[in-house]
Design a protein around this motif. Structure first.
Motif, PDB file in Angstrom:
ATOM      1  N   UNK A 151       0.838  -1.205   0.000  1.00 26.94           N
ATOM      2  CA  UNK A 151       0.000   0.000   0.000  1.00 26.94           C
ATOM      3  C   UNK A 151       0.871   1.251   0.000  1.00 26.94           C
ATOM      4  N   UNK A 152       1.945   1.236   0.774  1.00 24.57           N
ATOM      5  CA  UNK A 152       2.854   2.385   0.781  1.00 24.57           C
ATOM      6  C   UNK A 152       3.475   2.603  -0.596  1.00 24.57           C
ATOM      7  N   UNK A 153       3.847   1.513  -1.247  1.00 23.40           N
ATOM      8  CA  UNK A 153       4.422   1.606  -2.588  1.00 23.40           C
ATOM      9  C   UNK A 153       3.425   2.239  -3.558  1.00 23.40           C
ATOM     10  N   UNK A 154       2.183   1.787  -3.514  1.00 28.25           N
ATOM     11  CA  UNK A 154       1.157   2.327  -4.409  1.00 28.25           C
ATOM     12  C   UNK A 154       0.946   3.817  -4.142  1.00 28.25           C
ATOM     13  N   UNK A 155       0.918   4.204  -2.881  1.00 31.87           N
ATOM     14  CA  UNK A 155       0.702   5.612  -2.547  1.00 31.87           C
ATOM     15  C   UNK A 155       1.874   6.483  -3.006  1.00 31.87           C
ATOM     16  N   UNK A 156       3.089   5.998  -2.830  1.00 32.63           N
ATOM     17  CA  UNK A 156       4.257   6.778  -3.236  1.00 32.63           C
ATOM     18  C   UNK A 156       4.300   6.938  -4.748  1.00 32.63           C
ATOM     19  N   UNK A 157       4.024   5.857  -5.474  1.00 34.51           N
ATOM     20  CA  UNK A 157       4.019   5.952  -6.934  1.00 34.51           C
ATOM     21  C   UNK A 157       2.839   6.802  -7.405  1.00 34.51           C
ATOM     22  N   UNK A 158       1.726   6.751  -6.659  1.00 35.52           N
ATOM     23  CA  UNK A 158       0.611   7.643  -6.975  1.00 35.52           C
ATOM     24  C   UNK A 158       1.014   9.098  -6.832  1.00 35.52           C
ATOM     25  N   UNK A 159       1.815   9.394  -5.798  1.00 34.54           N
ATOM     26  CA  UNK A 159       2.327  10.756  -5.631  1.00 34.54           C
ATOM     27  C   UNK A 159       3.233  11.132  -6.796  1.00 34.54           C
ATOM     28  N   UNK A 170      12.343  16.418 -13.123  1.00 32.46           N
ATOM     29  CA  UNK A 170      13.274  16.494 -11.995  1.00 32.46           C
ATOM     30  C   UNK A 170      12.546  16.891 -10.719  1.00 32.46           C
ATOM     31  N   UNK A 171      11.646  17.856 -10.832  1.00 25.45           N
ATOM     32  CA  UNK A 171      10.897  18.290  -9.657  1.00 25.45           C
ATOM     33  C   UNK A 171      10.040  17.172  -9.085  1.00 25.45           C
ATOM     34  N   UNK A 172       9.405  16.388  -9.970  1.00 23.54           N
ATOM     35  CA  UNK A 172       8.574  15.277  -9.510  1.00 23.54           C
ATOM     36  C   UNK A 172       9.414  14.235  -8.780  1.00 23.54           C
ATOM     37  N   UNK A 173      10.524  13.833  -9.381  1.00 19.62           N
ATOM     38  CA  UNK A 173      11.381  12.825  -8.765  1.00 19.62           C
ATOM     39  C   UNK A 173      11.916  13.295  -7.410  1.00 19.62           C
ATOM     40  N   UNK A 174      12.431  14.512  -7.379  1.00 20.09           N
ATOM     41  CA  UNK A 174      13.045  14.986  -6.139  1.00 20.09           C
ATOM     42  C   UNK A 174      12.019  15.150  -5.026  1.00 20.09           C
ATOM     43  N   UNK A 175      10.775  15.449  -5.362  1.00 20.61           N
ATOM     44  CA  UNK A 175       9.764  15.567  -4.310  1.00 20.61           C
ATOM     45  C   UNK A 175       9.303  14.197  -3.818  1.00 20.61           C
ATOM     46  N   UNK A 176       9.318  13.207  -4.668  1.00 20.12           N
ATOM     47  CA  UNK A 176       9.077  11.846  -4.176  1.00 20.12           C
ATOM     48  C   UNK A 176      10.189  11.458  -3.202  1.00 20.12           C
ATOM     49  N   UNK A 252       8.734   4.451 -14.619  1.00 30.03           N
ATOM     50  CA  UNK A 252      10.152   4.116 -14.577  1.00 30.03           C
ATOM     51  C   UNK A 252      10.649   4.158 -13.133  1.00 30.03           C
ATOM     52  N   UNK A 253      10.228   5.177 -12.391  1.00 29.53           N
ATOM     53  CA  UNK A 253      10.603   5.268 -10.985  1.00 29.53           C
ATOM     54  C   UNK A 253      10.059   4.075 -10.211  1.00 29.53           C
ATOM     55  N   UNK A 254       8.833   3.664 -10.506  1.00 32.64           N
ATOM     56  CA  UNK A 254       8.248   2.496  -9.835  1.00 32.64           C
ATOM     57  C   UNK A 254       9.087   1.252 -10.107  1.00 32.64           C
ATOM     58  N   UNK A 255       9.474   1.059 -11.368  1.00 27.99           N
ATOM     59  CA  UNK A 255      10.275  -0.118 -11.714  1.00 27.99           C
ATOM     60  C   UNK A 255      11.615  -0.132 -11.015  1.00 27.99           C
ATOM     61  N   UNK A 256      12.303   1.009 -11.017  1.00 26.90           N
ATOM     62  CA  UNK A 256      13.619   1.070 -10.374  1.00 26.90           C
ATOM     63  C   UNK A 256      13.484   0.888  -8.868  1.00 26.90           C
ATOM     64  N   UNK A 257      12.434   1.435  -8.281  1.00 31.94           N
ATOM     65  CA  UNK A 257      12.225   1.280  -6.839  1.00 31.94           C
ATOM     66  C   UNK A 257      12.020  -0.191  -6.475  1.00 31.94           C
TER      67      UNK A 257
END
Length: 433
Positions: A151-159, A170-176, A252-257
């Motif tokens: 659930x935490x993973x889904x919420x973070x990727x949703x963000x 860059x702004x999106x990645x750095x804020x995650x 892509x961020x979800x996959x790498x995470x």
């Protein structure tokens, strides 16, 4: 001079962030490794286990108590300042890089947000992320770690997905990354340190410590441990535009995470067995797959763009730290109708490509930038000569044509036709003669 000082402020804050982050993550990795490698066979009375180790020419014997020793030692080292200074320097870096000039670095071109709204969203997301995480951990989900993690993973990727709609890549990645970092430091400040203080106070008052608090602190510490590799990737991601610059950057961020967490899990469990060794080749194959799917699409018979429109500039408001240029649209110059590039070696003329790059890119990427944002060419990349442009053609392709993350905030208003023109020139061999 102002741009030069701003650059050194950026460097100084970033360096502090890196130093304290390395110290924090190093301590986290070490203590998780120590916990996993304790010898728990027939421990001494009151001990949970011990460990013999050799490092730097010395032999060490470490012991872990089940809760605490009968009396507290005079000197007890607390691991907290690394976490606090990492977060504080990280927030300072957000202010320097993104919040000082949000319309340039933070917001995506055409974003529905104003600069102040973007800053409020970024800051607010840090605290909302922590409270949602803490609420979920303290709920019934806290006793179901696998489901909680999902659930935490889904919420973070949703963000990440939400940020990608209004922020630059860059702004999106750095804020995650900032949300995760806030969760991690929140765990230290709100859970781990209070549990440790309660343990020390109980021993000092000759009371039996409550084992629930240290157990809760250990659980949050493990959460922090699994967060580290995704955060480390985000910290270096600004060097790789094929990730944050993709239209599917959140996926892509979800996959790498996921791959990072798998690798971390292997290192956290290899003391017990190597049953998770499969995660290493899976992670390697996964990275290869991500490299493939994020590759530039082949360009076939693109159209030669029209002559670039002239753009006038006016200064940004004085409140924009570091100054800047604000594009103002002007009527495009009349140009002949574009002709399609034939399937031959005859690509678009370099004179047109050179004109576009000088007008849209070289204001920053020059030995003497005309943009007040920079005192030197960002990254040392310069487009002053045809040879410099040719040598940097792959980088131009990645950042200005494929991902379209450059120019920053599209401040010089490079058009899609101009991007196609450059892409066609590169496809045809990037010839300068």
């Amino acid at each position: 001079m102002e741009a030069h000082l701003f650059e050194w402020l950026n460097l100084s804050v970033r360096w502090v962030h890196m130093i304290t982050g390395v110290a924090w993550i190093g301590a986290s990795f070490y203590f998780v490794w120590l916990e996993n490698n304790l010898n728990r066979v027939n421990p001494k009375s009151g001990l949970a286990g011990d460990l013999w180790a050799i490092h730097g020419g010395g032999i060490y014997h470490l012991e872990k108590y089940k809760l605490a020793p009968p009396t507290m030692p005079d000197n007890l080292h607390w691991f907290k300042w690394e976490a606090y200074f990492t977060w504080l320097s990280g927030v300072a870096l957000l202010c320097v890089v993104f919040y000082s000039n949000p319309t340039l670095y933070l917001l995506a071109p055409g974003s529905s947000l104003t600069g102040p709204e973007g800053v409020l969203l970024g800051i607010g997301s840090l605290f909302v992320g922590w409270f949602v995480y803490s609420f979920l951990c303290d709920s019934a989900l806290g006793k179901r770690p696998a489901l909680l993690g999902f659930i935490l993973f889904v919420l973070i990727i949703g963000a990440a997905y939400g940020f990608s709609k209004v922020f630059s890549g860059r702004g999106a990645y750095l804020h995650v990354g900032a949300i995760i970092g806030t969760i991690m430091v929140g765990n230290v400040f709100r859970i781990i340190m209070p549990a440790q203080r309660a343990l020390v106070a109980a021993i000092a008052e000759n009371r039996t410590p409550d084992p629930a608090l240290p157990a809760k602190g250990l659980l949050r510490s493990r959460h922090n441990n699994y967060f580290t590799l995704p955060v480390l990737f985000i910290m270096i991601s600004n060097h790789f535009p094929s990730t944050y610059g993709s239209q599917y950057n959140w996926l892509i961020l979800a996959g790498i995470a996921v791959l990072a967490v798998l690798v971390r899990h292997y290192f956290n469990t290899r003391h017990d067995s190597h049953k998770f060794a499969w995660t290493l080749p899976v992670a390697a194959v996964g990275m290869i797959c991500l490299a493939y799917v994020t590759g530039p699409a082949p360009m076939t018979s693109p159209e030669v763009a029209k002559a670039p429109a002239k753009i006038e500039y006016q200064p940004l408001p004085e409140t924009a730290v570091g100054g800047g240029l604000k594009p103002v649209e002007a009527a495009p110059a009349a140009a002949p109708a574009a002709a399609p590039v034939q399937a031959s070696n005859a690509g678009p003329g370099f004179d047109k490509v050179h004109s576009v790059i000088q007008e849209r890119c070289a204001v920053c990427h020059s030995a003497k930038p005309t943009s007040p944002l920079f005192s030197a060419a960002p990254g040392g990349v310069m487009f002053d000569t045809p040879e410099q442009i040719r040598q940097n053609a792959p980088r131009i392709q990645a950042q200005a044509v494929t991902s379209q993350i450059m120019p920053l905030g599209n401040i010089t208003q490079m058009t899609q036709q101009e991007r196609d023109l450059i892409g066609a020139w590169i496809v045809q061999g990037a010839q300068t003669n």
